[in-house]
Design an enzyme around this catalytic site. Structure first.
Site, short mmCIF file in Angstrom:
data_model
loop_
_atom_site.label_atom_id
_atom_site.label_comp_id
_atom_site.label_asym_id
_atom_site.label_seq_id
_atom_site.Cartn_x
_atom_site.Cartn_y
_atom_site.Cartn_z
N ASP A 43 -2.07 15.99 -24.48
CA ASP A 43 -2.31 14.79 -25.28
C ASP A 43 -1.12 14.34 -26.11
O ASP A 43 -1.19 13.33 -26.79
CB ASP A 43 -3.50 15.03 -26.21
CG ASP A 43 -3.13 15.95 -27.36
OD1 ASP A 43 -2.32 16.86 -27.13
OD2 ASP A 43 -3.63 15.75 -28.48
N ASP A 98 -2.88 22.05 -22.57
CA ASP A 98 -2.15 22.08 -23.82
C ASP A 98 -3.17 22.60 -24.85
O ASP A 98 -4.37 22.57 -24.59
CB ASP A 98 -1.71 20.66 -24.15
CG ASP A 98 -1.17 20.56 -25.55
OD1 ASP A 98 -0.31 21.39 -25.91
OD2 ASP A 98 -1.60 19.66 -26.31
N ASP A 148 3.87 16.60 -24.02
CA ASP A 148 3.21 16.92 -22.73
C ASP A 148 3.56 15.91 -21.65
O ASP A 148 3.29 16.13 -20.48
CB ASP A 148 1.68 16.90 -22.89
CG ASP A 148 1.20 17.93 -23.88
OD1 ASP A 148 1.70 19.06 -23.82
OD2 ASP A 148 0.35 17.61 -24.72
N CYS A 163 0.85 -1.20 0.00
CA CYS A 163 0.00 0.00 0.00
C CYS A 163 0.88 1.24 0.00
O CYS A 163 2.10 1.16 0.02
CB CYS A 163 -0.90 0.00 1.24
SG CYS A 163 0.09 -0.04 2.75
#
Length: 700
Positions: free
Chosen positions: A590, A409, A594, A15
């Protein structure tokens, strides 16, 4: 000596707590760029001195984890999988709980209860003990300390009751087993919510594994891009990916550089122009000379930026652990005070005093607290998925709370990447119908991707048809044409660099007919999204590799005040970093350019039609390209966090009432067990309410 990035494969992290303890250990050792991911079992850090590596590995293993060699990595053993631990514990816990409702006498026998509880207790000690020990060692007790103390106290309390034959009032075996089983369930839910995604860096490296056509003495040999040396001559054909950075020796081409630079319009390239490895030749064939190869290439530098950005983000500390860091010491102090006051202020004796102190630990056991976060996160993730929003990991939801900035963007995110005429400015003496007719006739003869967009955009509008006798394309300039009446036309890039947004000019017989503005189409809902973000007190920011003028026009249309244009991948990183210092920052993009910024932001969000790399670098993927889902994502996250807070409040309130009762020695085990079960039901019920709760009111 230069710092080198070290990557280790570490198993045994169950975890976020485990990731936190390794992260803190490595930071204490003075290492930089530490990244620990429990889902992908990765640990990265940079060090100038490789000789300390064996000691670091020893220290990580000292916390109870295992450093494995990636080549010979063994699959997680069956008994170490958290799902299997949960199933094993549940099998033994079920009959223990049944004795509360069934009249079977053998289930009430303390020896039977001990036999049923012992395997679960051992699993719990091994599973939570490691994380509890390392968190105490780091001075920040986490949830697991509470679970470990609660279950151990319940076990010891019951064991003393069994040995001394004190009767049913002292048997708390089912409490011990229930705590462990329920929290293991929480861990299973948490692990499920962290989608195991392949590393974006590994996928970027695949881009470097393309083939290259090397020209040697007039013949072509096909080699891997990694084998290309600086100074080699390479042939790149239409549709191919440019293998390495280079300069054009001969030929002309239209190159799509959107994934690297974010520039939406394909760029026309000729002799002496530079090309970037990873970009795609849309039209034409070129010969290039390789200039930057290996680690100097643009793509390698983006990979390097990605690794650094990943390492610059510590894991989010969960809300439950922040609460536990205060709660654990408080419970221990109350238990000690209970013992001291009972022993010295009454004549209860040592045994009763110890039992009262352990009763405090038992009753403050954190079943409900252990379930508070994972149940809400699972419902939140499920609801988001129904809305077409894939969220990788529950900590993403916590990281979104109190977002101050959303960075966008431009191409493919706020715009569609398809082009249209935004404005035509006719010169005197020419009509719109005439101009549209000429543009359509000329552009129908062109193969340029933008030409195709313009023709389809003008089809439905009134125009005066003309018939062309000839039309020729001039690379990098535009189209020349002649009609059947002998008129000469030229449609191409504006000759004079005009400060305004007109980027094409149309001439007839050397006389200007019109100026034309062509731009990317804005996505539907973009204006609505920006205004909704502003209403919620979030500042939208445009960060793009596209030209300043195009970015400014888009920003003005959408109402975005802060604009950063012509940004390269490392510039985007710096911008993200600047905003993160001012407040919580989400980045939406996208393209490959980026990817480092998506990794660096508090939360990266990618579109479904984005490059594979952007989707893997992001923590959130919007399956439908409708920008409205950005707002939905923020609202669901906010309400999930609110649910977690409510759950922790309930779990807390129960403890605040129950602890004094236990401290004063009035603890009735049946009431205690019922109250505990009731607090679990409330927490789970409140989480399930999130499934149907209305989350879309403004400002929510």
């Amino acid at each position: 000596m230069a710092e080198q990035l070290v990557e280790l494969n570490v198993t045994g992290m169950h975890c976020n707590n485990c990731a936190m303890s390794i992260h803190k250990l490595l930071e204490k050792k003075g290492l930089h760029n530490v990244l620990v991911s429990f889902a992908s079992e990765e640990v990265k850090f940079s060090t100038p001195d490789q000789s300390i590596l064996p000691q670091i590995i020893k220290d990580i293993e000292g916390l109870g984890f295992k450093v494995v060699d990636e080549e010979n990595a063994q699959p997680t053993p069956f008994y170490d999988k958290v799902e299997n631990k949960f199933i094993f514990s549940a099998i033994f816990t079920a009959p223990l709980l049944l004795h509360m409702v069934l009249p079977w006498h053998f289930l009430h026998n303390h020896i039977v209860q001990l036999i049923l509880c012992l395997p679960v207790f051992i699993v719990g000690c091994l599973h939570f003990g490691k994380s509890a020990y390392s968190s105490l060692k780091n001075g920040v007790p986490n949830m697991d300390v509470l679970i470990f103390i609660g279950s151990t106290s319940a076990f010891i309390y019951s064991l003393v009751g069994s040995i001394q034959n004190l009767g049913g009032h002292y048997l708390f075996y089912e409490t011990c087993a229930t705590i462990i089983t329920l929290v293991l369930l929480g861990n299973v839910l948490e692990k499920r919510s962290v989608n195991q995604t392949t590393s974006a860096v590994k996928d970027l490296m695949k881009f470097q594994q393309v083939m290259a056509n090397r020209v040697v003495n007039g013949s072509i040999e096909v080699i891997g891009a990694k084998e290309v040396l600086s100074g080699d001559t390479l042939l790149v054909n239409e549709g191919d990916q440019v293998p390495v950075d280079g300069e054009i020796l001969s030929g002309d081409a239209l190159v799509n550089e959107a994934m690297i630079t974010g520039e939406s319009i394909p760029v026309s390239k000729g002799k002496y122009d530079k090309v970037i490895g990873g970009t795609i030749v849309q039209q034409g064939n070129i010969r290039i000379m390789a200039t930057k190869v290996g680690s100097n290439s643009t793509l390698s530098q983006i990979i390097d930026l990605m690794k650094k950005a990943q390492a610059a983000k510590p894991p989010v500390q969960k809300l439950g652990d922040k609460v536990a860091a205060i709660f654990v010491p408080v419970v221990i102090v109350i238990a000690l005070l209970t013992f001291l006051i009972t022993y010295f202020a009454t004549d209860a004796g040592v045994q009763n005093s110890i039992m009262n102190a352990i009763a405090v630990m038992v009753i403050s056991c954190p079943c409900a607290m252990g379930l508070a976060t994972p149940t809400a996160v699972m419902v939140g993730l499920g609801r988001a998925a129904k809305n077409g929003i894939l969220i990788k990991g529950g900590d993403t939801i916590e990281a979104v709370a109190n977002t101050k900035y959303v960075l966008f963007d431009k191409t493919g995110t706020l715009t569609t990447g398809k082009f249209s005429i935004t404005e035509i400015k006719p010169e005197e003496g020419f009509t719109m119908e005439q101009i549209r007719g000429v543009i359509t006739a000329i552009e129908e003869r062109s193969n340029h991707p933008i030409a195709k967009s313009l023709v389809s955009g003008l089809q439905a509008q009134p125009q005066q048809k003309i018939i062309l006798r000839s039309a020729t394309e001039e690379k990098g300039l535009g189209m020349r044409a002649e009609d059947i009446d002998g008129n000469n036309y030229f449609l191409g890039t504006a000759k004079h660099k005009t400060p305004d947004h007109f980027n094409l000019t149309l001439y007839r017989n050397q006389v200007r007919m019109a100026q034309i503005a062509v731009d990317d189409t804005i996505k539907p809902n973009a204006i609505n999204l920006i205004s909704q973000l502003k209403k919620s007190g979030i500042t939208p920011v445009l960060v793009s590799g596209d030209k300043t003028l195009r970015c400014s026009i888009l920003a003005a249309t959408l109402g975005i005040k802060e604009v950063h244009a012509e940004m390269l991948p490392d510039d985007k990183l710096k911008v993200v970093d600047m905003y993160r210092k001012k407040g919580k920052t989400i980045m939406i993009g996208d393209g490959i350019n980026d990817a480092p910024a998506l990794t660096q932001a508090d939360v990266g969000v990618s579109m479904n039609d984005a490059s594979q790399i952007a989707m893997q670098s992001a923590k959130v993927i919007l399956l439908n390209t409708d920008l409205q889902s950005v707002v939905t994502f923020l609202q669901i996250s906010r309400h999930t966090l609110l649910t977690i807070k409510q759950n922790l409040f309930w779990a807390f309130a129960y403890n605040i009432i129950a602890i004094p009762v236990a401290a004063l020695g009035f603890l009735n085990p049946i009431i205690g067990a019922l109250a505990m079960a009731f607090s679990d039901v409330i927490v789970i019920g409140n989480s399930l309410r999130l499934k149907v709760k209305k989350v879309s009111h403004p400002g929510s």
